[in-house]
Every structure is written in structure tokens, then in C-alpha cells.
Write a protein that holds these residues in place. Sequence first.
Motif, mmCIF file in Angstrom:
data_model
loop_
_atom_site.group_PDB
_atom_site.id
_atom_site.type_symbol
_atom_site.label_atom_id
_atom_site.label_comp_id
_atom_site.label_asym_id
_atom_site.label_seq_id
_atom_site.Cartn_x
_atom_site.Cartn_y
_atom_site.Cartn_z
ATOM 1 N N GLU A 146 12.259 81.925 -36.796
ATOM 2 C CA GLU A 146 11.706 80.653 -36.321
ATOM 3 C C GLU A 146 10.379 80.903 -35.597
ATOM 4 O O GLU A 146 10.245 81.889 -34.873
ATOM 5 N N PRO A 147 9.390 80.027 -35.779
ATOM 6 C CA PRO A 147 8.129 80.217 -35.062
ATOM 7 C C PRO A 147 8.319 80.006 -33.553
ATOM 8 O O PRO A 147 9.309 79.414 -33.125
ATOM 9 N N THR A 148 7.372 80.485 -32.781
ATOM 10 C CA THR A 148 7.491 80.401 -31.327
ATOM 11 C C THR A 148 7.467 78.966 -30.805
ATOM 12 O O THR A 148 7.855 78.730 -29.667
ATOM 13 N N ASN A 149 7.049 78.004 -31.625
ATOM 14 C CA ASN A 149 7.063 76.611 -31.172
ATOM 15 C C ASN A 149 8.448 75.978 -31.317
ATOM 16 O O ASN A 149 8.646 74.826 -30.947
ATOM 17 N N GLY A 150 9.415 76.722 -31.888
ATOM 18 C CA GLY A 150 10.786 76.237 -32.007
ATOM 19 C C GLY A 150 11.011 75.206 -33.089
ATOM 20 O O GLY A 150 12.107 74.683 -33.231
ATOM 21 N N GLN A 151 9.983 74.891 -33.871
ATOM 22 C CA GLN A 151 10.122 73.905 -34.939
ATOM 23 C C GLN A 151 10.388 74.603 -36.267
ATOM 24 O O GLN A 151 10.124 75.784 -36.423
ATOM 25 N N GLN A 152 10.872 73.846 -37.226
ATOM 26 C CA GLN A 152 11.179 74.395 -38.542
ATOM 27 C C GLN A 152 9.906 74.644 -39.344
ATOM 28 O O GLN A 152 8.885 73.979 -39.146
ATOM 29 N N ARG A 153 10.003 75.586 -40.252
ATOM 30 C CA ARG A 153 8.962 75.800 -41.250
ATOM 31 C C ARG A 153 9.309 74.897 -42.428
ATOM 32 O O ARG A 153 10.449 74.876 -42.882
ATOM 33 N N VAL A 154 8.341 74.128 -42.908
ATOM 34 C CA VAL A 154 8.627 73.135 -43.947
ATOM 35 C C VAL A 154 7.513 73.149 -44.991
ATOM 36 O O VAL A 154 6.336 73.217 -44.651
ATOM 37 N N ALA A 155 7.910 73.067 -46.258
ATOM 38 C CA ALA A 155 6.966 72.903 -47.369
ATOM 39 C C ALA A 155 7.301 71.606 -48.080
ATOM 40 O O ALA A 155 8.471 71.349 -48.388
ATOM 41 N N LYS A 156 6.278 70.780 -48.317
ATOM 42 C CA LYS A 156 6.534 69.533 -49.047
ATOM 43 C C LYS A 156 5.317 69.147 -49.868
ATOM 44 O O LYS A 156 4.186 69.496 -49.552
ATOM 45 N N VAL A 157 5.584 68.422 -50.923
ATOM 46 C CA VAL A 157 4.543 67.935 -51.826
ATOM 47 C C VAL A 157 3.878 66.727 -51.175
ATOM 48 O O VAL A 157 4.563 65.850 -50.628
ATOM 49 N N GLY A 158 2.558 66.663 -51.248
ATOM 50 C CA GLY A 158 1.819 65.511 -50.726
ATOM 51 C C GLY A 158 2.113 64.263 -51.526
ATOM 52 O O GLY A 158 2.545 64.323 -52.675
ATOM 53 N N GLU A 159 1.847 63.120 -50.923
ATOM 54 C CA GLU A 159 2.139 61.818 -51.539
ATOM 55 C C GLU A 159 1.531 61.660 -52.925
ATOM 56 O O GLU A 159 2.137 61.077 -53.809
ATOM 57 N N ASN A 160 0.321 62.158 -53.114
ATOM 58 C CA ASN A 160 -0.370 61.984 -54.389
ATOM 59 C C ASN A 160 -0.063 63.082 -55.395
ATOM 60 O O ASN A 160 -0.611 63.087 -56.488
ATOM 61 N N GLY A 161 0.772 64.035 -55.021
ATOM 62 C CA GLY A 161 1.143 65.095 -55.937
ATOM 63 C C GLY A 161 0.020 66.054 -56.257
ATOM 64 O O GLY A 161 0.008 66.661 -57.315
ATOM 65 N N GLU A 162 -0.928 66.203 -55.343
ATOM 66 C CA GLU A 162 -2.050 67.112 -55.591
ATOM 67 C C GLU A 162 -2.068 68.299 -54.644
ATOM 68 O O GLU A 162 -2.964 69.129 -54.713
ATOM 69 N N LEU A 163 -1.082 68.389 -53.767
ATOM 70 C CA LEU A 163 -1.070 69.498 -52.814
ATOM 71 C C LEU A 163 0.335 69.760 -52.322
ATOM 72 O O LEU A 163 1.226 68.923 -52.462
ATOM 73 N N ILE A 164 0.490 70.949 -51.766
ATOM 74 C CA ILE A 164 1.698 71.276 -51.017
ATOM 75 C C ILE A 164 1.249 71.549 -49.595
ATOM 76 O O ILE A 164 0.326 72.328 -49.355
#
Length: 150
Positions: free
Chosen positions: A26-44
Motif C-alpha cells: 500500500e502507498p504511504t498515503n493509505g489509499q488504494q492503487r487503482v487503474a481505470k479506463v477514462g470515460e472516452n476510452g482513450e486512456l487508462i
Amino acid sequence: MVSHRKFGLLQQEATFVQRFLDDFEEPTNGQQRVAKVGENGELIYVRNFPLPDGFEPDYIDLLVLLDDFPARPPIGVYVLHRQNGALIEQISNRFNAFRERAFHNATPIPNFTWICYHYENNSWRYHPEDPARGDNTAKFLAGFFAEMSR
């Protein structure tokens, strides 16, 4: 508008990236690492991408443009400059970084710093029938992490 097929492939790419992220503590900020597709489907978009030992903090939010996916590999990574100036300074010790500019046919994005990283001599062998077998976005980001670790 992105095709349903391409959006499905990008969702699969985000799943591969998430598996890569889940292998880190876990990163030191205590938050989760997350990967998601952008709304327009042109980026992660990757929240809390891990950074190697010696970086402070040990995470950064970044995005990878995939507008030509799956035909071409991503060209570099993008980091929001306003929130990450000190980290970008550290990263620029290993890579060329350009605020609101990009090269090698990458797209400049206002308020972002483009970090020049290319994957495997800019080759790309994507296998839509079995994306885990060929090149994919998770392998691209794993290579980026490995280069930062040197």
C-alpha cells in the motif's frame, strides 16, 4: 466515440494494470492503487502508481494515452504537473520530461507533464486473442517502473 470492442479491450488492459498494481504494498498515503479506463476510452488513469525506493512520496497519479490502441504502443506517460512538481523533478533525473509539450507523435496535454518513455524500442506485438501473451499496457508500465528503479 470509441467502439464497444475497443472499450472492452481497454477494460481488459486496465485489469492487467490493476493486477500489476496489486503486487505492491500500500502507498504511504493509505489509499488504494487503482487503474481505470477514462470515460472516452482513450486512456487508462492510474491512481497511486508505485515509485521505487528513494522517491518521496512513493506514489504518483499518471495516465497513459491509448487513442491508437491496439495498433500502437503508448508513447510516454502523463503526470498532472500542478500536484507533482517535486516528483517530476525526481523523475526527470531518469527521463526527459516536458511540461505541456510532447514529442515522438505523443499528444501534449495542458497542465500535464509528458514523460518520455518508450517501450521495447517502440515495438508493439499486441495479441487481441490473448493480450496477456503479447505486449500490453501493464507490461509497458512495468517497464517504466523498472527503468525508474535503475
